[in-house]
Scaffold this active site. Sequence first.
Site, PDB file in Angstrom:
ATOM      1  N   ASP A  22       0.840  -1.193   0.000  1.00  0.00           N
ATOM      2  CA  ASP A  22       0.000   0.000   0.000  1.00  0.00           C
ATOM      3  C   ASP A  22       0.881   1.250   0.000  1.00  0.00           C
ATOM      4  O   ASP A  22       2.112   1.148   0.118  1.00  0.00           O
ATOM      5  CB  ASP A  22      -0.929  -0.036   1.222  1.00  0.00           C
ATOM      6  CG  ASP A  22      -2.300   0.547   0.899  1.00  0.00           C
ATOM      7  OD1 ASP A  22      -2.387   1.381  -0.025  1.00  0.00           O
ATOM      8  OD2 ASP A  22      -3.276   0.178   1.579  1.00  0.00           O
TER       9      ASP A  22
ATOM     10  N   TRP B  11       0.463   1.872  -6.089  1.00  0.00           N
ATOM     11  CA  TRP B  11       1.133   3.057  -6.632  1.00  0.00           C
ATOM     12  C   TRP B  11       0.199   3.991  -7.423  1.00  0.00           C
ATOM     13  O   TRP B  11       0.054   5.173  -7.066  1.00  0.00           O
ATOM     14  CB  TRP B  11       2.294   2.548  -7.472  1.00  0.00           C
ATOM     15  CG  TRP B  11       3.342   3.490  -7.905  1.00  0.00           C
ATOM     16  CD1 TRP B  11       3.385   4.851  -7.736  1.00  0.00           C
ATOM     17  CD2 TRP B  11       4.541   3.124  -8.606  1.00  0.00           C
ATOM     18  NE1 TRP B  11       4.527   5.349  -8.292  1.00  0.00           N
ATOM     19  CE2 TRP B  11       5.258   4.318  -8.833  1.00  0.00           C
ATOM     20  CE3 TRP B  11       5.068   1.916  -9.069  1.00  0.00           C
ATOM     21  CZ2 TRP B  11       6.480   4.326  -9.506  1.00  0.00           C
ATOM     22  CZ3 TRP B  11       6.279   1.928  -9.724  1.00  0.00           C
ATOM     23  CH2 TRP B  11       6.989   3.116  -9.943  1.00  0.00           C
TER      24      TRP B  11
ATOM     25  N   ASP C  92     -10.848   1.076  -2.693  1.00  0.00           N
ATOM     26  CA  ASP C  92     -11.214  -0.231  -2.147  1.00  0.00           C
ATOM     27  C   ASP C  92     -12.663  -0.521  -2.509  1.00  0.00           C
ATOM     28  O   ASP C  92     -13.514   0.362  -2.431  1.00  0.00           O
ATOM     29  CB  ASP C  92     -11.137  -0.215  -0.607  1.00  0.00           C
ATOM     30  CG  ASP C  92      -9.708  -0.234  -0.116  1.00  0.00           C
ATOM     31  OD1 ASP C  92      -8.792  -0.494  -0.911  1.00  0.00           O
ATOM     32  OD2 ASP C  92      -9.521   0.018   1.090  1.00  0.00           O
TER      33      ASP C  92
END
Length: 354
Positions: free
Chosen positions: A167, A200, A224
């Site tokens: 992450d 990224w 998400d």
Amino acid sequence: MSIARCHLLLLLLSTWDCVGIHVVNGLENGLARTPPMGWMPFERFRCVTDCVRFPKDCISERLIRRTANLLVSEGYAAAGYRYLIIDDCWMEASRDMATHELLPSEDRFPSGMRNLGNYIHSKGLLFGIYHDLGERTCMFQGPGAARHFNLDARTFANWGVDYVKMDGCFASESELDQGYPEFGRALNHTGRPMVYSCSWPYYKARPDFKLIAQHCNLWRFAQDIQDSMASVTNIMMQYSKKQTELAAHAGPGRWNDPDMVWIRPVTPVSNFGKKSFAIAFLNLGGFAECPLCPQVYKVQLYRLGLNSRRGYNVMDLFNRSHNFGLYKPKDSFSTRINPEGVTFYKFSVLPPKG
Ligand SMILES: *[C@@H]1O[C@H](CO)[C@@H](O)[C@H](O)[C@H]1NC(C)=O
Ligand SMILES: *[C@@H]1O[C@H](CO)[C@@H](O)[C@H](O)[C@H]1NC(C)=O
């Protein structure tokens, strides 16, 4: 729901496997020749760490072992869902004082990560883990990889990790641009092949996908996924808007990762090449006359492209004891869908008369 909306969603789902036509140099670690498939707890179990109040839902070795067993017993592993990936919230808040190594939560992972990895491997599955490139992980719980790239890569290799989801919280854009390739090199130097998943592009105003594809096996470009149709639709829309740009960089070893959405061919296939289908019907809600009403959707099978003359046996995938029996292409199938709800059926093509 309207037919137009239904077709739109089916069409978008099919774009997921239309990628991978161009030849671009990517990360060559021999992994992820096809898009890696598996399971991650975050969408469902978030960052629940209180195992006293939520013993079945907390992020713990019990949850991971239970899931490993289910991936096998329910047939997911055999269908290709082989990566079992622990998401955020597995760590102690601080590194080991002496060695500076990452530590799994002592309460929730008492047997340790190497032991858990062995268990996952013993089931024929692959072991994935979450980390963050910056100062802390996104849910604030654990230390990020900053200044410890080589150590953390070695730690993962020692634990038998096969997949790292990296992450990008608590890092600047330039730290990300330097850090993702650098952590990739640290993974490579361990000598253990590990799929490298990078968040990224999600953290960049203008992601350089060409560069990203050179350093990562897959990359997240959207939010998400959440437990709602609105979220799934939003991610699909982002994918379709950027499709030309995104698809150009995908291929064996390097994939666009739209988070936890899946699609795969459905069997059986008839002798005439007619396929079976698993079809989700979605009620996007928001109908002017009654935004929160359930909707009944009625459609003749051939209008969905189901045109095998021998017909289809229809089963409710959310309730396998509910079999609707045989439908021919001109028969109408109807389903009642709650607002923002989903119904899901399998249309199994009948084999020709023997
Ligand atoms: C490390 O990189 C080299 C050169 O790209 C590659 O051949 C090798 O397979 C990589 N090794 C691992 C463990 O990722
Ligand atoms: C599943 O389908 C069967 C047969 O139609 C029905 O009797 C049963 O109530 C359904 N179960 C659920 C949980 O809806």
